[in-house]
Motif scaffolding. Structure first.
Motif, PDB file in Angstrom:
ATOM      1  N   UNK A  58       0.864  -1.154   0.000  1.00 11.45           N
ATOM      2  CA  UNK A  58       0.000   0.000   0.000  1.00 11.45           C
ATOM      3  C   UNK A  58       0.910   1.216   0.000  1.00 11.45           C
ATOM      4  N   UNK A 107      -0.354   8.096  -0.325  1.00 12.76           N
ATOM      5  CA  UNK A 107      -1.059   8.956  -1.275  1.00 12.76           C
ATOM      6  C   UNK A 107      -0.036   9.994  -1.717  1.00 12.76           C
ATOM      7  N   UNK A 108       0.349   9.926  -3.002  1.00 13.66           N
ATOM      8  CA  UNK A 108       1.409  10.807  -3.484  1.00 13.66           C
ATOM      9  C   UNK A 108       0.787  12.113  -3.978  1.00 13.66           C
ATOM     10  N   UNK A 125       4.138  11.503   7.023  1.00 20.03           N
ATOM     11  CA  UNK A 125       4.360  12.233   5.782  1.00 20.03           C
ATOM     12  C   UNK A 125       5.830  12.067   5.398  1.00 20.03           C
ATOM     13  N   UNK A 139       8.150   5.557   1.230  1.00 16.34           N
ATOM     14  CA  UNK A 139       6.799   5.814   0.708  1.00 16.34           C
ATOM     15  C   UNK A 139       5.839   4.646   0.949  1.00 16.34           C
ATOM     16  N   UNK A 140       6.415   3.464   1.281  1.00 17.90           N
ATOM     17  CA  UNK A 140       5.536   2.327   1.592  1.00 17.90           C
ATOM     18  C   UNK A 140       4.977   2.411   3.004  1.00 17.90           C
ATOM     19  N   UNK A 149       4.584   5.608   4.552  1.00 19.16           N
ATOM     20  CA  UNK A 149       3.964   6.918   4.749  1.00 19.16           C
ATOM     21  C   UNK A 149       2.509   6.880   4.318  1.00 19.16           C
ATOM     22  N   UNK A 150       1.717   7.758   4.902  1.00 19.98           N
ATOM     23  CA  UNK A 150       0.344   7.930   4.426  1.00 19.98           C
ATOM     24  C   UNK A 150       0.298   8.946   3.296  1.00 19.98           C
ATOM     25  N   UNK A 151       1.148   9.951   3.382  1.00 17.21           N
ATOM     26  CA  UNK A 151       1.224  10.974   2.340  1.00 17.21           C
ATOM     27  C   UNK A 151       2.668  11.101   1.898  1.00 17.21           C
ATOM     28  N   UNK A 152       2.860  11.184   0.589  1.00 19.77           N
ATOM     29  CA  UNK A 152       4.221  11.235   0.072  1.00 19.77           C
ATOM     30  C   UNK A 152       4.406  12.381  -0.905  1.00 19.77           C
ATOM     31  N   UNK A 153       5.579  12.986  -0.835  1.00 15.86           N
ATOM     32  CA  UNK A 153       5.952  14.007  -1.809  1.00 15.86           C
ATOM     33  C   UNK A 153       7.316  13.616  -2.364  1.00 15.86           C
ATOM     34  N   UNK A 154       7.336  13.255  -3.662  1.00 19.36           N
ATOM     35  CA  UNK A 154       8.587  12.841  -4.294  1.00 19.36           C
ATOM     36  C   UNK A 154       9.206  14.060  -4.963  1.00 19.36           C
ATOM     37  N   UNK A 155       9.947  14.820  -4.205  1.00 21.86           N
ATOM     38  CA  UNK A 155      10.485  16.093  -4.704  1.00 21.86           C
ATOM     39  C   UNK A 155      11.630  16.520  -3.790  1.00 21.86           C
TER      40      UNK A 155
END
Ligand code: FAD
Ligand code: AMP
Lengths: 257, 316
Positions: A230, A233-234, B281, B292-293, B295-301
């Motif tokens: 899972x 949320x990106x 996050x 990211x696996x 996290x609930x919210x991810x920012x790839x930056x």
């Protein structure tokens, strides 16, 4: 004291990792570098001989690409280097330990240092297996050493949750070195130049008495990409958009602010 | 032939480690009989504590086994294993397993798979391990009559307790003269003023911050959020922040309402210290980063773009 340090060339973990159709690592895009934990081991060895006299030997088992690691060890201050020419991925950890032991056995080392684990396919066992092959004492996860006295040295082992154990280990011994024990030095320009001119002791498995590769105790069945989990949320968009959206989510949806 | 799967029960101060139930769970799934081996619990209750998870408990209650040394524990376990020939012996992938499992492997002539995430029985013990910093998984099979494996903490479901297994005391004949390490003392890292395990918001930074000076951004975000600053191990190793900020297996465990991971890749040793947080996050420029696996919210930056914008947005 004479100290040997095992250095492994590993796939740069920051590199993009992909498999080809046969499930093998895509070689052309891989970069190799020295296993990070092994740099702490080299630094600790150099500090120990600086304080107590002696010399450091660095050793690697790997293909030609692995020798740049040995050059780095020499540049940091090792006196000499041994290259066991062999594809480490063709062996299991027991095989690696057998070959390293054969190369180190007659060296009269008081200490052999390894990293706690190798950052590629390895798994935190070559150091102790090597100790067993050499009939040396072993202690793992070492975050502190002291001057040797009366054929023994006191070291600090890291346990979990911030706990440490101090342990006395008789020499000769293998210590597996954990990060944070020191700050590895950057080689000086002079060191780098001198290291380039040094001869490496080149050994093949045959030179070490292995007509055939040691039998595997663990067989490799293949590599795969991890099953999708899972995922978070990106968020998408510009940095400003994502920041604003995150704040909105945390305030309105999660109510965590 | 019936397949007996053993595990080495981890314990301290007469307390069974909760990971023992996970090893029992792993063992039950692949064998016919589950056996716990308890080394050294003089007069203690560890055998009783582990009995509900297994069919049998083998107790080697020799005073020479306390405190732990790999050499003597290995002697005791190797003697038992040679006599009873289990199909496999499992250990935790923790300081105990890292220290002891390779000694057992060498002395039993057995293959060892470390840090396993899954185990199955398929013409031998087959393990799945995560490799290359969790970007890939490797499958392996042990090819020797006795198989050894260490299991990642948290990867296996704990066995539910059942009717307590039989406790058998086994005689030992240990030769302490061959042991070349000696336990001296236990030490505890000092804890700082600010107790970060109590905080509702933890903003943790990793190696991705680059250097001590730029790490200041982590504190800045923590301040805006009214939270505290935490760190991954390399940050502490390099002396950017004090050790009492280290989150993970060799540091502290936190469980805040909100956890930020900035420039942290998500290695398992870090994740075990924060995965229970309510909202996680992650900001990391590598979309493949394992964080990211969790996290609930991810920012790839790039965090240096996102975090300043975030601070602005929070102040607004
Ligand atoms: C026995 C043992 C115990 C350990 N105990 C712990 C422990 O308690 N706690 C712990 O944390 N670790 C522990 N470790 C170490 C652990 O295995 C990892 O090495 C460590 O967690 C990695 O830290 P990191 O994520 O900060 O660094 P890295 O793995 O180097 O990751 C840095 C990340 O930053 C990202 N990044 C870089 N630049 C930027 C940018 N500009 N913007 C956004 N992202 C960027 C990169 O993509 C990368 O994912 C332990 C290891 C062992 C062997
Ligand atoms: N091929 C190799 N050459 C030299 N040293 C190695 C090799 N493989 C493992 N080592 C050493 O053993 C340590 C633990 O490796 P591993 O058991 O693979 O995790 C590493 O940190 C190195 O010091």
């Amino acid at each position: 004291m004479r100290i040997a340090v095992c250095m492994k060339a590993v796939v740069d973990p920051q590199a993009r990792i992909e498999l080809d159709g046969d499930g093998n690592l895509r070689q052309e895009q891989l970069r190799y570098e020295v296993n990070e934990y092994d740099l702490y081991a080299v630094e600790e060895a150099i500090r120990l001989v600086d304080a107590n006299g002696g010399e450091v030997t660095v050793i690697t088992l790997g293909t030609d690409g692995a020798v740049q690691g040995l050059r780095k060890g020499l540049a940091m201050g090792a006196a000499d280097a041994i290259h066991v020419e062999c594809d480490p991925y063709a062996l299991d950890p027991h095989g690696v330990a057998l070959l390293l032991a054969a190369a180190l056995r007659d060296g009269g080392y008081d200490l052999v240092l390894t990293g706690v684990e190798s950052d590629d396919l390895g798994g935190s066992q070559v150091g102790v297996l090597l100790a067993e092959e050499l009939d040396y004492a072993a202690t793992t996860l070492v975050v502190g050493t002291s001057a040797p006295a009366d054929g023994a040295m006191q070291v600090r082992r890291e346990l979990e949750g911030g706990e440490h154990a101090s342990v006395e280990v008789q020499l000769p011994a293998v210590l597996t070195i954990q990060s944070g024990i020191n700050e590895p030095r950057y080689p000086s320009l002079k060191g780098i130049m001198a290291a380039k001119r040094k001869e490496l002791a080149e050994k093949t498995p045959a030179d070490l008495g292995f007509a055939e590769m040691p039998a595997r105790r663990v067989t490799a069945l293949g590599l795969a990409t991890p099953p999708p989990r899972e995922l978070a949320r990106m968020l998408e968009g510009s940095a400003e958009d994502m920041a604003a959206e995150l704040v909105r989510i945390l305030r309105e949806e999660e109510k965590s602010l | 032939m019936s397949r007996s799967i053993w595990f080495v029960a981890e314990h301290q101060d007469d307390q069974l480690h909760r990971g023992a139930a996970e090893l029992a769970g792993a063992a039950r799934a692949i064998g016919d009989e589950t056996v716990a081996v308890v080394c050294a619990a003089p007069g203690g209750t560890v055998p009783q504590q582990v009995a509900p998870f297994v069919d049998r408990v083998l107790v080697v209650d020799d005073p020479a086994l306390d405190p732990y040394t790999a050499g003597l524990w290995a002697q005791a376990i190797v003697a038992l294993a040679k006599a009873q020939e289990p199909a496999a012996i499992l250990l935790p992938h923790a300081p105990l397993g890292r220290d002891l499992a390779p000694v057992l492997a060498a002395r039993l002539g057995a293959g060892l798979m470390t840090d396993c995430l899954e185990l199955e029985w398929n013409e031998g013990l087959v393990g799945t391990r995560s490799v290359l910093r969790r970007k890939l998984v490797a499958r392996e099979r042990v090819a020797t009559p006795i198989a050894l494996a260490t299991c990642q903490r948290g990867a296996f479901a704990a066995a539910p307790p059942q009717e307590a297994g039989a406790i058998e005391a086994v005689a030992s004949s240990l030769d302490a003269s061959t042991v070349r390490t000696r336990f001296v003392a236990m030490e505890r890292a000092e804890v700082g003023e600010e107790n970060i395990t109590e905080a509702d918001v933890v903003v943790a930074g990793g190696r991705g911050l680059g250097d001590a000076e730029k790490f200041g951004l982590v504190q800045e975000l923590a301040d805006v959020l009214g939270g505290v600053m935490g760190a991954s191990r390399p940050v502490v190793d390099q002396g950017w922040v004090a050790h009492d900020r280290q989150i993970g297996s060799s540091g502290i465990t936190v469980r805040p309402k909100l956890y930020f991971a900035l420039g942290i890749s998500g290695a398992v040793q870090h994740v075990v210290g924060m995965r229970e947080s309510d909202v996680i996050v992650a900001i990391n420029k590598d979309p493949q980063a394992p964080i990211f696996e969790y996290a609930h919210y991810g920012i790839a930056e790039d965090l240096f773009k996102v975090v300043p914008a975030l601070i602005e947005a929070l102040k607004a």
